[in-house]
Design a protein around this motif. Structure first.
Motif, short mmCIF file in Angstrom:
data_model
loop_
_atom_site.label_atom_id
_atom_site.label_comp_id
_atom_site.label_asym_id
_atom_site.label_seq_id
_atom_site.Cartn_x
_atom_site.Cartn_y
_atom_site.Cartn_z
N LYS A 2 33.61 16.61 -53.70
CA LYS A 2 32.97 15.91 -52.58
C LYS A 2 33.89 14.81 -52.07
CE LYS A 2 28.11 16.40 -54.09
NZ LYS A 2 26.87 15.63 -54.37
N PRO A 3 33.76 14.44 -50.80
CA PRO A 3 34.55 13.31 -50.30
C PRO A 3 34.11 12.00 -50.96
CG PRO A 3 33.56 14.56 -48.49
CD PRO A 3 32.91 15.02 -49.76
N LEU A 4 35.02 11.04 -50.95
CA LEU A 4 34.67 9.69 -51.38
C LEU A 4 33.83 8.99 -50.31
CD1 LEU A 4 38.06 8.37 -52.83
CD2 LEU A 4 36.09 9.21 -54.11
N TYR A 5 34.20 9.26 -49.04
CA TYR A 5 33.57 8.58 -47.91
C TYR A 5 33.44 9.54 -46.73
CZ TYR A 5 35.43 4.45 -50.37
OH TYR A 5 35.75 3.52 -51.30
N PHE A 6 32.62 9.13 -45.79
CA PHE A 6 32.67 9.66 -44.44
C PHE A 6 33.01 8.51 -43.51
CE2 PHE A 6 29.82 13.12 -45.95
CZ PHE A 6 30.60 14.19 -45.53
N ALA A 7 34.04 8.68 -42.71
CA ALA A 7 34.32 7.72 -41.65
C ALA A 7 33.44 8.10 -40.46
CB ALA A 7 35.79 7.76 -41.26
N ILE A 54 48.36 17.48 -30.52
CA ILE A 54 48.66 17.46 -31.95
C ILE A 54 47.46 17.99 -32.73
CG2 ILE A 54 47.93 15.03 -32.21
CD1 ILE A 54 50.20 14.76 -34.31
N ILE A 55 47.73 18.90 -33.67
CA ILE A 55 46.71 19.58 -34.46
C ILE A 55 46.94 19.22 -35.94
CG2 ILE A 55 45.71 21.81 -35.11
CD1 ILE A 55 45.39 21.11 -32.14
N LEU A 56 45.87 18.91 -36.67
CA LEU A 56 45.99 18.46 -38.05
C LEU A 56 45.38 19.44 -39.04
CD1 LEU A 56 44.90 14.70 -37.70
CD2 LEU A 56 47.15 15.72 -37.27
N ASN A 57 46.03 19.55 -40.19
CA ASN A 57 45.50 20.23 -41.37
C ASN A 57 45.69 19.23 -42.52
OD1 ASN A 57 45.24 23.20 -40.28
ND2 ASN A 57 47.25 22.48 -39.64
N THR A 58 44.61 18.82 -43.16
CA THR A 58 44.70 17.64 -44.03
C THR A 58 44.11 17.85 -45.42
OG1 THR A 58 42.54 16.61 -43.58
CG2 THR A 58 44.24 16.34 -41.89
N ASN A 59 44.51 16.91 -46.31
CA ASN A 59 43.96 16.92 -47.66
C ASN A 59 42.58 16.24 -47.72
OD1 ASN A 59 44.82 14.28 -47.33
ND2 ASN A 59 46.24 14.30 -49.06
N ALA A 60 41.95 16.12 -46.56
CA ALA A 60 40.53 15.75 -46.51
C ALA A 60 39.70 16.96 -46.08
CB ALA A 60 40.31 14.59 -45.55
N GLY A 61 40.39 18.10 -45.82
CA GLY A 61 39.67 19.33 -45.51
C GLY A 61 39.47 19.61 -44.04
N ILE A 102 33.75 12.10 -40.48
CA ILE A 102 35.06 12.59 -40.88
C ILE A 102 35.27 12.33 -42.37
CG2 ILE A 102 37.54 12.47 -40.46
CD1 ILE A 102 35.87 13.44 -38.05
N PRO A 103 35.49 13.38 -43.18
CA PRO A 103 35.61 13.17 -44.62
C PRO A 103 36.89 12.46 -45.03
CG PRO A 103 36.03 15.47 -44.04
CD PRO A 103 35.58 14.80 -42.79
N LEU A 104 36.77 11.61 -46.03
CA LEU A 104 37.91 10.94 -46.68
C LEU A 104 37.80 11.25 -48.17
CD1 LEU A 104 37.57 7.50 -44.88
CD2 LEU A 104 39.37 9.17 -44.47
N THR A 105 38.82 11.85 -48.73
CA THR A 105 38.79 12.31 -50.12
C THR A 105 39.64 11.43 -51.02
OG1 THR A 105 40.69 13.76 -49.81
CG2 THR A 105 38.51 14.68 -49.28
N LYS A 106 39.57 11.67 -52.31
CA LYS A 106 40.39 10.88 -53.23
C LYS A 106 41.88 11.16 -53.03
CE LYS A 106 40.34 13.95 -57.30
NZ LYS A 106 40.00 14.04 -58.73
N GLU A 107 42.20 12.31 -52.43
CA GLU A 107 43.60 12.62 -52.11
C GLU A 107 44.02 11.99 -50.79
OE1 GLU A 107 42.17 15.60 -54.98
OE2 GLU A 107 41.39 14.99 -53.01
N SER A 108 43.12 11.92 -49.81
CA SER A 108 43.51 11.41 -48.50
C SER A 108 43.42 9.89 -48.39
CB SER A 108 42.64 12.04 -47.40
OG SER A 108 41.32 11.56 -47.41
N MET A 109 42.51 9.29 -49.12
CA MET A 109 42.30 7.84 -48.99
C MET A 109 43.57 7.03 -49.29
SD MET A 109 39.80 6.03 -47.92
CE MET A 109 40.47 4.52 -47.25
N PRO A 110 44.31 7.34 -50.36
CA PRO A 110 45.55 6.59 -50.62
C PRO A 110 46.58 6.73 -49.50
CG PRO A 110 44.89 7.81 -52.58
CD PRO A 110 44.03 8.30 -51.45
#
Length: 498
Positions: free
Chosen positions: A92-97, A328-335, A109-117
């Protein structure tokens, strides 16, 4: 010199060396990021639905994953919001922005333990690169402020929800905590005008050295300081010498800022989005920002002129070219996968990859086929305000399709701090520069389809009154530079200078 300043320089050199090594091998680093993202997400619901297990190349990925905006991705996001794990990213994400969307209402918008740092480290590293280049560390010894949203969070199904700027406020490094303003209580004030006054109360007698935020809201902070003290901001804060900003182009505000401050200060442009921290200015001698190629994001690019085609060209960093306006198109470690954040960019350098933000793919004027973009109008007005004594506080542009008299035209709504002596001559100069930048617009003027632009002068404070009237004063909100309809224009008209 403090211990903090002494230690910062060697640390900054280490971070800088690593950063430029990655930036100069950007395509190779991006391939590694791509491989890692696919590997980590292949067992998620999205990964299974899109056959991540068998994706071996970027071409495989394009075949399996379409371009999406938030509305398209919303069914997956709603499952995550409901508390389901392993949907877009593992766990699960840590947060939703929480952000405001124009078509989707509130966006999560999900923020995960990988993306937050990645968000936190990018902001920190931008300052370290500044230190390494300039050798300036004095700002570390004074007080710092980032004018931002409330840090208060709400929990839903085990996930905290808040504004990105408020979420990041929970991650201030311990060694900066004593330097950071305003207080938690002030940061939580929702009423923007009351919040600005409270921020001034807390900062006006402090040694402010670093100030950051979205330019129009920092400008309000500066204007209120000048109004309260009768002094320039640089007199109130004699050691203030670094401004960090993002969200909008600083150039239209630069004259006004330097007047309010009373001198020039160094500035660092950043490109943070809730979806990921994309770029920052790595050098005071470079106007563009360095694309962050090892920050948990695999980037794709679509030429903006093809974006609305059925099968637009879709490329990775390996195939980009100079002088092309890209979505610009994104693929991220927040999914987020094949995700269109709506921004357009242009590369000013490819190796290393430096970019400028040129506007929004949905914020343009093409009521007559001219397809004028944000960068073109900003460059046109900047050319005739920088070093001219003319100061613009805010502006936006919209088409006037059915004027009471004459041909249609572009209507520029401008709030001046210092007006030109002749508004009509100023309009002619901007129009001529816009014609030089956009051949379609030139053809329409020459062909008598359009008449040259007209300026409507907005009263001082008019844009803030408009933003307040629509419930968007302060925070991360900003006025679009241009629109293809009259929605904003018609609301602004009531604030025309009499």
């Amino acid at each position: 010199m403090s211990l903090k300043s002494i230690l910062a320089k060697p640390y900054a050199k280490l971070v800088s060396t690593k950063f430029y090594k990655e930036s100069n091998n950007a395509v190779k680093i991006q391939q590694k990021v791509f491989n890692k993202l696919i590997s980590q997400a292949k067992h998620t619901a999205f990964g299974k639905d899109h056959n991540f297990e068998n994706i071996k190349s970027y071409q495989n990925f394009k075949d399996q994953v379409p371009i999406r905006d938030y509305e398209d991705l919303k069914p997956y996001v709603e499952r995550v919001v409901a508390g389901e794990p392993d949907v877009l990213w593992k766990g699960k994400p840590l947060y939703f922005a929480k952000t405001s969307g124009t078509t989707s209402g509130t966006k999560y918008i999900p923020l995960t333990k990988e993306s937050m740092p990645m968000h936190i480290n990018a902001a920190k590293d931008s300052l370290l690169l500044y230190i390494n280049e300039t050798k300036k560390t004095d700002f570390l010894n004074g007080k710092m402020i980032f004018i931002q949203g409330s840090p208060e969070l709400k929990e839903q199904n085990g996930i905290n929800i808040g504004r990105l700027s408020g979420i990041t406020a929970h991650y201030i490094p311990s060694y900066l905590t004593k330097n950071r303003l305003p207080s938690w209580e002030t940061n939580c004030i929702e009423d923007w005008e009351k919040k600005i006054e409270a921020i001034i109360d807390e900062t006006i007698n402090e040694d402010m050295t670093l100030i950051g935020g979205i330019p129009p809201w920092v400008q309000m902070y500066f204007e209120r300081i000048v109004a309260r003290t009768g002094k320039k901001v640089g007199e109130v804060f004699p050691n203030f010498n670094l401004f960090a900003y993002g969200g909008v182009n600083y150039e239209p505000y630069r004259n006004k800022f330097e007047e309010l401050i009373g001198r020039k200060v160094d500035a660092i442009e950043m490109y943070p989005a809730s979806e990921g921290f994309i770029a920052y200015q790595d050098s005071q001698t470079e106007k563009a920002m360095m694309l962050l190629v090892n920050n948990g994001i695999f980037y794709e690019f679509i030429p903006s002129e093809e974006f609305f085609n059925e099968n637009p060209t879709r490329i990775s960093l390996a195939d980009v070219k100079l002088g092309v306006n890209y979505v610009i198109i994104l693929n991220t470690n927040a999914g987020l996968w094949g995700y269109n954040i709506g921004d357009t960019i242009e590369f000013l350098s490819i190796n290393p990859p430096r970019i400028v933000v040129t506007g929004r793919i949905k914020h343009f004027i093409s009521a007559f086929g001219e397809h004028v973009i944000g960068k073109e109008i900003e460059d046109s007005i900047n050319y005739h305000t920088i070093d001219t004594g003319i100061t613009v506080s805010e502006f936006t542009v919209a088409p006037q399709i059915t004027p009471e008299k004459g041909l249609p035209y572009h209507e520029w709504f401008i709030e001046f701090d210092k007006k030109p002596t002749n508004i009509n001559e100023f309009a002619k100069k901007i129009d001529a520069t816009l014609q030089q930048q956009n051949s379609y617009y030139l053809d329409l003027i020459v062909g008598k389809i359009l008449q040259p632009l007209k300026i409507t002068v907005i009263e001082k404070g008019g844009f803030n009154k408009y933003m307040k009237s629509v419930g968007k004063l302060g925070g991360q909100n900003k006025v679009p530079r241009l629109s293809n309809d009259r929605k904003i224009a018609d609301s602004l008209a009531k604030f025309e200078e009499k």
